[in-house]
Design a protein around this motif. Structure first.
Motif, PDB file in Angstrom:
ATOM      1  N   ILE A   1       8.156  -9.505  -7.217  1.00 33.08           N
ATOM      2  CA  ILE A   1       7.976  -8.072  -7.000  1.00 33.08           C
ATOM      3  C   ILE A   1       6.639  -7.710  -7.643  1.00 33.08           C
ATOM      4  N   THR A   2       5.718  -7.217  -6.835  1.00 34.13           N
ATOM      5  CA  THR A   2       4.356  -6.960  -7.307  1.00 34.13           C
ATOM      6  C   THR A   2       4.041  -5.473  -7.282  1.00 34.13           C
ATOM      7  N   LEU A   3       3.445  -5.007  -8.352  1.00 32.89           N
ATOM      8  CA  LEU A   3       2.858  -3.671  -8.378  1.00 32.89           C
ATOM      9  C   LEU A   3       1.368  -3.843  -8.588  1.00 32.89           C
ATOM     10  N   MET A  58       6.017   5.346 -10.580  1.00 31.94           N
ATOM     11  CA  MET A  58       5.766   4.186  -9.721  1.00 31.94           C
ATOM     12  C   MET A  58       6.194   2.895 -10.430  1.00 31.94           C
ATOM     13  N   ILE A  59       5.919   2.808 -11.724  1.00 29.40           N
ATOM     14  CA  ILE A  59       6.329   1.633 -12.487  1.00 29.40           C
ATOM     15  C   ILE A  59       7.847   1.569 -12.568  1.00 29.40           C
ATOM     16  N   ASN A 119       9.993   2.825 -10.450  1.00 28.36           N
ATOM     17  CA  ASN A 119      10.497   2.456  -9.120  1.00 28.36           C
ATOM     18  C   ASN A 119      10.358   0.955  -8.875  1.00 28.36           C
ATOM     19  N   THR A 120       9.271   0.368  -9.357  1.00 28.50           N
ATOM     20  CA  THR A 120       9.074  -1.078  -9.205  1.00 28.50           C
ATOM     21  C   THR A 120      10.138  -1.844  -9.975  1.00 28.50           C
ATOM     22  N   GLU A 158      13.416  -1.539  -8.100  1.00 26.57           N
ATOM     23  CA  GLU A 158      13.386  -2.456  -6.951  1.00 26.57           C
ATOM     24  C   GLU A 158      13.641  -3.889  -7.403  1.00 26.57           C
ATOM     25  N   ALA A 159      13.017  -4.273  -8.504  1.00 26.49           N
ATOM     26  CA  ALA A 159      13.185  -5.634  -9.019  1.00 26.49           C
ATOM     27  C   ALA A 159      14.609  -5.873  -9.494  1.00 26.49           C
ATOM     28  N   VAL A 183       8.501  -9.903 -12.044  1.00 22.63           N
ATOM     29  CA  VAL A 183       7.774  -8.652 -11.851  1.00 22.63           C
ATOM     30  C   VAL A 183       6.326  -8.909 -12.237  1.00 22.63           C
ATOM     31  N   PHE A 207       2.666  -7.257 -12.620  1.00 25.14           N
ATOM     32  CA  PHE A 207       1.802  -6.084 -12.732  1.00 25.14           C
ATOM     33  C   PHE A 207       0.364  -6.562 -12.567  1.00 25.14           C
ATOM     34  N   SER A 234       8.253 -10.645 -16.815  1.00 19.68           N
ATOM     35  CA  SER A 234       7.159  -9.742 -16.488  1.00 19.68           C
ATOM     36  C   SER A 234       5.831 -10.449 -16.718  1.00 19.68           C
TER      37      SER A 234
END
Length: 147
Positions: A62-64, A74-75, A77-78, A81-82, A100, A102, A138
């Motif tokens: 899962i990439t932001l 936004m972080i 939500n990421t 999602e993860a 995850v 970042f 992470s």
């Protein structure tokens, strides 16, 4: 050989619950290295399934892509999602880790929230579910400029 050693070192740090920070010049392959490592892990898990039993909706990365406009929402939500993806992945195989990523985390003013996720294993004070092994996975990349 150098990239293989890097992949193994990254993987061992993650397995040991140690945050991973990858630094390097723009274009040196930081993001590609993580994507490749995740593909190897994913294929090693999925290779055990027959075509008719092949699991759907699996994704271990899962990439932001972080930039100056990234907000704490936004972080969050990421991470949500993860966490959802990790439940799907763990149903496939208990050792199927969710990572995850970042990408370019130093580009946001929300770096403290990313630090909280990586070091405290919490997000906005809420403990990230330890049963899904998300908190130990992470990864952050940071570009450095050479003069």
């Amino acid at each position: 050989l150098d990239n293989t050693v890097k992949i193994l070192a990254i993987h061992m740090r993650m397995r040991s619950n140690i945050p991973v920070v990858i630094m390097g010049e723009t274009g040196c392959g930081k993001t590609r290295l993580i994507a490749f490592m995740c593909d190897i892990i994913k294929q090693s898990i999925l290779s055990r399934f027959d075509e008719q039993d092949f699991p759907e909706n699996v994704n271990n990365l899962i990439t932001l892509r972080v930039h100056g406009g990234v907000t704490s929402a936004m972080i969050s939500n990421t991470i949500a999602e993860a966490e959802e993806q990790a439940v799907i992945n763990k149903a496939v195989d208990d050792k199927f880790e969710t990572i995850v990523f970042f990408d370019e985390a130093n580009a946001t003013s929300e770096i403290d929230l990313i630090r909280e996720i990586m070091c405290n294993h919490t997000i906005n004070g809420r403990r990230i579910d330890s049963s899904i092994d998300l908190s130990q996975l992470s990864i952050l990349t940071e570009n450095i400029l050479r003069k």
